[in-house]
Write a protein that holds these residues in place. Structure first.
Motif, PDB file in Angstrom:
ATOM      1  N   LEU A   1       0.837  -1.199   0.000  1.00  0.00           N
ATOM      2  CA  LEU A   1       0.000   0.000   0.000  1.00  0.00           C
ATOM      3  C   LEU A   1       0.873   1.251   0.000  1.00  0.00           C
ATOM      4  O   LEU A   1       0.584   2.233  -0.699  1.00  0.00           O
ATOM      5  CB  LEU A   1      -0.919  -0.017   1.228  1.00  0.00           C
ATOM      6  N   GLY A   2       1.968   1.208   0.763  1.00  0.00           N
ATOM      7  CA  GLY A   2       2.876   2.352   0.808  1.00  0.00           C
ATOM      8  C   GLY A   2       3.411   2.690  -0.570  1.00  0.00           C
ATOM      9  O   GLY A   2       3.390   3.851  -0.996  1.00  0.00           O
ATOM     10  N   LEU A   3       3.848   1.679  -1.304  1.00  0.00           N
ATOM     11  CA  LEU A   3       4.368   1.939  -2.646  1.00  0.00           C
ATOM     12  C   LEU A   3       3.268   2.471  -3.560  1.00  0.00           C
ATOM     13  O   LEU A   3       3.500   3.337  -4.417  1.00  0.00           O
ATOM     14  CB  LEU A   3       4.966   0.660  -3.238  1.00  0.00           C
ATOM     15  N   PHE A   4       2.076   1.947  -3.381  1.00  0.00           N
ATOM     16  CA  PHE A   4       0.939   2.391  -4.172  1.00  0.00           C
ATOM     17  C   PHE A   4       0.702   3.885  -3.952  1.00  0.00           C
ATOM     18  O   PHE A   4       0.552   4.660  -4.902  1.00  0.00           O
ATOM     19  CB  PHE A   4      -0.282   1.572  -3.743  1.00  0.00           C
ATOM     20  N   ILE A   5       0.727   4.290  -2.698  1.00  0.00           N
ATOM     21  CA  ILE A   5       0.539   5.713  -2.375  1.00  0.00           C
ATOM     22  C   ILE A   5       1.684   6.530  -2.962  1.00  0.00           C
ATOM     23  O   ILE A   5       1.477   7.559  -3.607  1.00  0.00           O
ATOM     24  CB  ILE A   5       0.466   5.904  -0.847  1.00  0.00           C
ATOM     25  N   ALA A   6       2.909   6.033  -2.774  1.00  0.00           N
ATOM     26  CA  ALA A   6       4.067   6.772  -3.284  1.00  0.00           C
ATOM     27  C   ALA A   6       3.965   6.968  -4.790  1.00  0.00           C
ATOM     28  O   ALA A   6       4.385   7.995  -5.329  1.00  0.00           O
ATOM     29  CB  ALA A   6       5.356   6.037  -2.936  1.00  0.00           C
ATOM     30  N   GLY A   7       3.383   5.972  -5.482  1.00  0.00           N
ATOM     31  CA  GLY A   7       3.252   6.063  -6.934  1.00  0.00           C
ATOM     32  C   GLY A   7       2.545   7.349  -7.350  1.00  0.00           C
ATOM     33  O   GLY A   7       2.974   8.030  -8.290  1.00  0.00           O
ATOM     34  N   PHE A   8       1.470   7.708  -6.638  1.00  0.00           N
ATOM     35  CA  PHE A   8       0.751   8.939  -6.975  1.00  0.00           C
ATOM     36  C   PHE A   8       1.646  10.156  -6.775  1.00  0.00           C
ATOM     37  O   PHE A   8       1.607  11.101  -7.557  1.00  0.00           O
ATOM     38  CB  PHE A   8      -0.512   9.070  -6.131  1.00  0.00           C
ATOM     39  N   GLY A   9       2.453  10.115  -5.718  1.00  0.00           N
ATOM     40  CA  GLY A   9       3.376  11.216  -5.480  1.00  0.00           C
ATOM     41  C   GLY A   9       4.355  11.363  -6.636  1.00  0.00           C
ATOM     42  O   GLY A   9       4.579  12.466  -7.146  1.00  0.00           O
ATOM     43  N   PHE A  10       4.922  10.230  -7.077  1.00  0.00           N
ATOM     44  CA  PHE A  10       5.855  10.268  -8.199  1.00  0.00           C
ATOM     45  C   PHE A  10       5.202  10.901  -9.421  1.00  0.00           C
ATOM     46  O   PHE A  10       5.792  11.721 -10.116  1.00  0.00           O
ATOM     47  CB  PHE A  10       6.306   8.849  -8.560  1.00  0.00           C
ATOM     48  N   ILE A  11       3.959  10.500  -9.691  1.00  0.00           N
ATOM     49  CA  ILE A  11       3.320  10.960 -10.923  1.00  0.00           C
ATOM     50  C   ILE A  11       2.970  12.438 -10.838  1.00  0.00           C
ATOM     51  O   ILE A  11       3.341  13.236 -11.702  1.00  0.00           O
ATOM     52  CB  ILE A  11       2.061  10.126 -11.208  1.00  0.00           C
ATOM     53  N   TYR A  12       2.285  12.838  -9.774  1.00  0.00           N
ATOM     54  CA  TYR A  12       1.706  14.179  -9.787  1.00  0.00           C
ATOM     55  C   TYR A  12       2.680  15.265  -9.378  1.00  0.00           C
ATOM     56  O   TYR A  12       2.379  16.448  -9.561  1.00  0.00           O
ATOM     57  CB  TYR A  12       0.422  14.206  -8.963  1.00  0.00           C
ATOM     58  N   GLN A  13       3.855  14.892  -8.861  1.00  0.00           N
ATOM     59  CA  GLN A  13       4.830  15.942  -8.589  1.00  0.00           C
ATOM     60  C   GLN A  13       5.290  16.613  -9.874  1.00  0.00           C
ATOM     61  O   GLN A  13       5.858  17.684  -9.846  1.00  0.00           O
ATOM     62  CB  GLN A  13       6.017  15.410  -7.781  1.00  0.00           C
ATOM     63  N   LYS A  14       4.991  15.997 -11.036  1.00  0.00           N
ATOM     64  CA  LYS A  14       5.408  16.657 -12.278  1.00  0.00           C
ATOM     65  C   LYS A  14       4.575  17.907 -12.535  1.00  0.00           C
ATOM     66  O   LYS A  14       5.007  18.801 -13.234  1.00  0.00           O
ATOM     67  CB  LYS A  14       5.348  15.678 -13.458  1.00  0.00           C
ATOM     68  N   HIS A  15       3.352  17.953 -11.956  1.00  0.00           N
ATOM     69  CA  HIS A  15       2.547  19.164 -12.092  1.00  0.00           C
ATOM     70  C   HIS A  15       2.775  20.109 -10.924  1.00  0.00           C
ATOM     71  O   HIS A  15       2.720  21.325 -11.073  1.00  0.00           O
ATOM     72  CB  HIS A  15       1.059  18.817 -12.129  1.00  0.00           C
ATOM     73  N   ASP A  16       2.962  19.534  -9.747  1.00  0.00           N
ATOM     74  CA  ASP A  16       2.931  20.348  -8.533  1.00  0.00           C
ATOM     75  C   ASP A  16       3.821  19.678  -7.490  1.00  0.00           C
ATOM     76  O   ASP A  16       3.516  18.578  -7.028  1.00  0.00           O
ATOM     77  CB  ASP A  16       1.477  20.426  -8.044  1.00  0.00           C
ATOM     78  N   LEU A  17       4.890  20.354  -7.128  1.00  0.00           N
ATOM     79  CA  LEU A  17       5.887  19.712  -6.275  1.00  0.00           C
ATOM     80  C   LEU A  17       5.362  19.369  -4.885  1.00  0.00           C
ATOM     81  O   LEU A  17       5.962  18.567  -4.172  1.00  0.00           O
ATOM     82  CB  LEU A  17       7.128  20.597  -6.159  1.00  0.00           C
ATOM     83  N   SER A  18       4.224  19.958  -4.477  1.00  0.00           N
ATOM     84  CA  SER A  18       3.731  19.610  -3.144  1.00  0.00           C
ATOM     85  C   SER A  18       3.300  18.141  -3.077  1.00  0.00           C
ATOM     86  O   SER A  18       3.165  17.591  -1.986  1.00  0.00           O
ATOM     87  CB  SER A  18       2.582  20.530  -2.729  1.00  0.00           C
ATOM     88  N   TRP A  19       3.114  17.521  -4.227  1.00  0.00           N
ATOM     89  CA  TRP A  19       2.807  16.081  -4.221  1.00  0.00           C
ATOM     90  C   TRP A  19       3.972  15.249  -3.706  1.00  0.00           C
ATOM     91  O   TRP A  19       3.808  14.073  -3.404  1.00  0.00           O
ATOM     92  CB  TRP A  19       2.444  15.604  -5.627  1.00  0.00           C
ATOM     93  N   LEU A  20       5.147  15.878  -3.622  1.00  0.00           N
ATOM     94  CA  LEU A  20       6.293  15.145  -3.068  1.00  0.00           C
ATOM     95  C   LEU A  20       5.983  14.639  -1.662  1.00  0.00           C
ATOM     96  O   LEU A  20       6.504  13.609  -1.237  1.00  0.00           O
ATOM     97  CB  LEU A  20       7.540  16.039  -3.039  1.00  0.00           C
ATOM     98  N   ILE A  21       5.112  15.378  -0.956  1.00  0.00           N
ATOM     99  CA  ILE A  21       4.732  14.926   0.389  1.00  0.00           C
ATOM    100  C   ILE A  21       4.129  13.530   0.320  1.00  0.00           C
ATOM    101  O   ILE A  21       4.473  12.640   1.101  1.00  0.00           O
ATOM    102  CB  ILE A  21       3.713  15.902   1.009  1.00  0.00           C
ATOM    103  N   VAL A  22       3.236  13.332  -0.660  1.00  0.00           N
ATOM    104  CA  VAL A  22       2.599  12.023  -0.820  1.00  0.00           C
ATOM    105  C   VAL A  22       3.662  10.970  -1.083  1.00  0.00           C
ATOM    106  O   VAL A  22       3.633   9.866  -0.543  1.00  0.00           O
ATOM    107  CB  VAL A  22       1.574  12.070  -1.960  1.00  0.00           C
ATOM    108  N   LEU A  23       4.624  11.350  -1.927  1.00  0.00           N
ATOM    109  CA  LEU A  23       5.715  10.419  -2.229  1.00  0.00           C
ATOM    110  C   LEU A  23       6.434  10.005  -0.953  1.00  0.00           C
ATOM    111  O   LEU A  23       6.656   8.823  -0.696  1.00  0.00           O
ATOM    112  CB  LEU A  23       6.677  11.119  -3.202  1.00  0.00           C
ATOM    113  N   PHE A  24       6.760  11.012  -0.126  1.00  0.00           N
ATOM    114  CA  PHE A  24       7.519  10.683   1.088  1.00  0.00           C
ATOM    115  C   PHE A  24       6.682   9.876   2.067  1.00  0.00           C
ATOM    116  O   PHE A  24       7.185   8.951   2.704  1.00  0.00           O
ATOM    117  CB  PHE A  24       8.044  11.974   1.743  1.00  0.00           C
ATOM    118  N   ILE A  25       5.409  10.217   2.177  1.00  0.00           N
ATOM    119  CA  ILE A  25       4.549   9.443   3.084  1.00  0.00           C
ATOM    120  C   ILE A  25       4.523   7.985   2.632  1.00  0.00           C
ATOM    121  O   ILE A  25       4.750   7.061   3.416  1.00  0.00           O
ATOM    122  CB  ILE A  25       3.119  10.025   3.108  1.00  0.00           C
TER     123      ILE A  25
END
Ligand code: HEM
Ligand SMILES: [Cu+2]
Lengths: 619, 206
Positions: A562-586
């Motif tokens: 599940l953690g990797l699954f969540i991180a996946g969204f962070g990886f993808i959407y940080q290309k539009h908005d760097l605040s998604w990096l938080i999701v990646l780190f979580i």
């Protein structure tokens, strides 16, 4: 801790929790079967949509963009999310039993592999709901993939990365299981052929998947982090992707096909009442195919411009694979020869497989002739070729295996009449769909085009092909009905309903969670058959009744994935908005945190006491 | 084997990492895993070799690389491999304290390596304006060397976690395989670096 009989009367919540945390290879097999079956249906619906679009010239059932998504997701889903996990379902259900083991070498990793696959598969499909799924073909060639707009291809990259990690873990697990966990007397040359093929396929997974891992990383860096591996404007080279993809991709087709061969070897031998003809040659051919499978990847790239020398080498190497494959075909035929053959559903699939796969092999040799392939390449001829081998060799095997091992997995036998109906609908439908595609290809119909024009000699062929596809759909529905009917009726069978030969049939159906109360002593190839011919009912134990060590359940694999699954969204959407990096780190934090917990917390498993085993036997 | 025999063995065998079935499985599984890792790095090396001249008009390897720092890094990492061998030697003799000390030295050397690498990357990025996005060469360089660096980080965290977790209870048949695998992993990282040193740096400046 030894709660033995409690499994029977459990609420829905407890059962769910049991499956979320289980490390039992038999339950993991069931989860692979359900999840793989689900994705098989999704991929099948996509296929029907593709065929419906092509049923008549210039059709407008779907748009061109949506069509691209359909073909991409169909191929990706069928290979990675249906065929692979279904193969893993049978490897999990059967291999430990066939070698006389109580579980796989790494039960925890086994569960982790499953959840990674499932979350990766879900990730791949999220694209459908966020503005479009991947649309660059299952092969995702750059620059088509690197320039595809939206997030579809990102989901492809992340989804495959996650599920690929699961597959790799599974492969290593089976390698170690087969090397280290065999029962006393189970030498390598006594292993059933399905176990052998699972072994070689696992080795292929180990050496092929990392190439895909790297390819996916490079594509991820290109798409999401501005790297330029495949971008000529930055000095990159898009052919690198093709090499990495096919270094993985060709072994992958054998990762699927070899266990299929294994399934048919078991079935043909069981229902001919003969030991497999040329067992040693079969093992040898399996290993040789696995080895050669790594030497031929560039036959997918004959038209890229590698030059005549490279093309010739890869053409010859490719054709060489036909030799061990031919050895296998003849061995199956000789096993049938003079056997007392019983024709039931699994056997029908096996008999249908032999000519179907042979045809696919023959077109394989045709497309392997590099100069001729300039004509065939990217036409429906190739589509026909690989469906003959993959459906004929793998999907047929999965249907056969489902009917053959259903009793072992669930304790009931699937209805034979309905089973035969499934076979005939699917078999006829399959050949209607794909035989004609050889000719469509030869007449010049390119693959992956969403429309074709009227009166170019393609109309009738496409119509027939679509009709066939719906027959296959019908066959699958009959199987589902069969499953429901059989489960409702719930007529339990003995441990050995087929009068079979290998170890899995020496224990009850479904087996107790510890599989073998006492590890069996193996005294030859087809160990159960050896005992039967000597007048014994079951296996001779190799050890006295002692405590049995079992692994603990764990919820960590689920959370890790599940953690990797969540991180996946962070990886993808940080290309539009760097605040998604938080999701990646979580997400990464969850996964790494679970790994740390796993590392520092002792987990020694528990013992089933021999007193309990005795008590159970008396009940 | 009972839980007690594994966690508090009365007698430690000579190969504590392979004394239990679980240990044997881990040992073999990890070797297989390293086989897969080899393919992973081979793919990265192949990509690098295909792209190391594709500088897109930007910095090239001759302009960027100097051998002094890389030489220090190589020495640090090679020595750390040796010290991890010492650690395993003491593990086989059941000298837990000595094993911890040598592992500690290994970690210190690994941290030194990591520091140099961070300095190196920082220098390229801010001093030379050479990044992952500069050219295909840049992408390939940072990916290959970065993957290795990532392995170093993971290896360090792993060894440190094991050292802290087992500091008080000492060696047993349950954690011996864990220590052993971590040291195998560390050797593998070292071997990969030897190739990076040769293929990326030596061949890059020559
Ligand atoms: C005698 C054995 C075989 C030979 C000689 C052979 C040869 C080839 C060649 C040369 C191609 C490339 C054609 C082109 O794109 O122009 C090809 C495509 C393909 N083959 Fe085979 N093949 C064989 C067996 C198999 C098997 C057993 C499988 C799978 C179980 C398989 C799956 C595929 C797939 C999936 C493709 C197309 C991939 C794509 O472009 O999307 N082949 N084969
Ligand atoms: Cu191929």
């Amino acid at each position: 801790m030894s709660t033995m009989v409690a499994t029977n009367k459990k609420g829905l919540g407890a059962t769910l929790w049991d499956y979320l945390t289980t490390v039992d290879h038999k339950k993991i097999a069931i989860m692979y079967l359900i999840a793989g079956g689900f994705f098989f249906i999704i991929g099948g619906l996509e296929a029907l949509a593709i065929r419906w679009q092509l049923v008549q010239p210039m059709n407008d059932f779907v748009s061109s963009g949506f069509y691209n998504e359909l073909i991409t997701m169909h191929g990706t889903t069928m290979i990675f999310l249906a065929a692979m996990p279904l193969i893993f379902a049978f490897m999990n259900a059967v291999v430990p039993l066939q070698i006389g083991a109580r579980d796989v070498a790494f039960p925890f990793l086994n569960s982790l592999g499953f959840w990674l696959f499932l979350f990766g598969g879900i990730m791949l499909n999220v694209g459908w709901f966020t503005g479009g799924a991947a649309d660059a073909g299952w092969t995702a060639y750059a620059p088509l993939s690197t320039t595809s707009i939206g997030e579809g291809v990102d989901y492809y990259v992340l989804g495959l990365q996650i599920s690929g990690a699961g597959t790799l873990i599974g492969g290593i697990n089976f390698l170690v299981t087969i090397v280290n966990m065999r029962a006393p007397g189970m030498t390598y040359m006594r292993m059933p052929l399905f176990t052998w093929t699972a072994f070689v396929a696992s080795a292929l997974i180990l050496f092929a998947f990392p190439a895909l891992t790297v390819g996916l990383f490079l594509m991820m860096f290109d798409r999401l982090f501005g790297a330029g591996f495949f971008d000529p404007a930055m000095g990159g080279n898009s052919v690198i992707w093709q090499h990495l993809f096919w270094i993985f991709g060709h072994p992958e087709v054998y990762i699927l096909a070899l266990p299929g061969f294994g399934i048919f070897s078991e079935i043909i031998s069981t229902f001919s009442k003969k030991r497999l003809f040329g067992y040693t040659a079969m093992v040898f051919a399996t290993v040789l195919i696995g080895f050669l499978g790594f030497m031929v990847w560039a036959h997918h790239m004959f038209t890229v411009g590698m030059g005549p020398a490279a093309n010739s080498i890869f053409a010859v190497a490719t054709m060489a694979i036909a030799v061990p494959t031919g050895i296998k075909i003849f061995n199956w035929l000789f096993t049938l020869w003079g056997g007392s053959i019983q024709i039931n559903t699994p056997m029908l699939w096996a008999l249908g497989f032999i000519p179907t796969f042979t045809l696919g092999g023959m077109t394989g040799v045709m497309v392997a002739a590099a100069s001729a392939d300039f004509q065939y390449h990217d036409t429906y001829f190739v589509v026909a070729h690989f469906h003959y081998v993959i459906v004929g060799g793998v999907v047929f095997a999965l249907f056969a295996g489902t009917h053959y091992w259903w009793p072992k997995m669930f304790g009931t036998v699937l209805d034979d009449k309905l089973g035969k109906l499934t076979f005939w609908l699917f078999f006829i439908g399959f050949h209607l769909t794909f035989f004609i595609q050889h000719f469509l290809g030869l007449m010049g119909m390119p693959r992956r085009y969403w429309v074709y024009m009227e009166n170019q000699g393609l109309d009738l062929g496409n119509m027939i092909s679509t009709i066939g596809a719906f027959l296959m759909g019908l066959g699958t529905i009959v199987l589902l009905i069969n499953i429901i009917k059989t489960s409702v009726k719930n007529e339990k069978v003995s441990g050995d309903p087929w009068d079979a030969r290998t170890l899995e049939w020496a224990i009850p159906s479904p087996p107790p969670f510890y599989n073998f109360k006492q590890l069996p002593l193996v005294r030859g190839l087809d160990p159960l058959w050896v005992e039967k011919t000597e007048g014994r009912k079951g296996m001779t134990p190799a050890e006295p009744l002692t405590d049995i060590h079992m692994p603990n359940n764990s919820f960590l694999p689920f959370v890790m994935s599940l953690g990797l699954f969540i991180a996946g969204f962070g990886f993808i959407y940080q290309k539009h908005d760097l605040s998604w990096l938080i999701v990646l780190f979580i997400g990464m934090g969850i996964t790494l945190g679970c790994m740390l917990v796993r590392s520092v917390k002792d987990d020694l498993g528990y013992h089933v006491h021999k007193e309990d085993l005795k008590k159970e036997a008396e009940e | 084997m009972s839980e007690q025999d594994i966690l508090n063995p009365k007698h430690m065998p000579h190969d504590p990492e392979k004394a239990t079935l679980e240990g044997k499985n881990k040992f073999m599984g990890f070797w297989f895993f390293l086989g897969g890792e080899t393919v992973l790095f081979a793919s990265l090396f192949g990509t690098y070799l295909a792209l190391n001249d594709s500088t897109n008009g930007g910095s090239s390897s001759e302009e960027l690389f100097g051998l002094e720092l890389v030489f220090i890094m190589t020495m640090l990492l090679l020595t750390s491999s040796l010290t991890s061998v010492y650690a395993m030697y003491h593990m086989k003799n059941h000298a837990f304290k000595k094993m911890q000390i040598w592992l500690g030295i290994t970690v210190a050397l690994g941290l030194g390596f990591l520091g140099c690498e961070i300095y190196e990357f920082y220098h390229y990025i801010h001093g030379e304006h050479f990044t992952m996005r500069s050219s295909a060469f840049g992408s390939a360089f940072y990916t290959l060397v970065g993957f290795h660096g990532g392995h170093v980080v993971f290896g360090l965290l792993w060894i440190i976690a094991l050292m802290i977790r087992n500091a008080r209870r000492g060696l047993n048949l349950y954690n011996a395989p864990k220590f052993y695998l971590a040291s195998l992993y560390w050797h593998f990282i070292d071997v990969v670096w030897v190739f990076i040193f040769t293929v990326v740096y030596l061949m890059g400046v020559l």
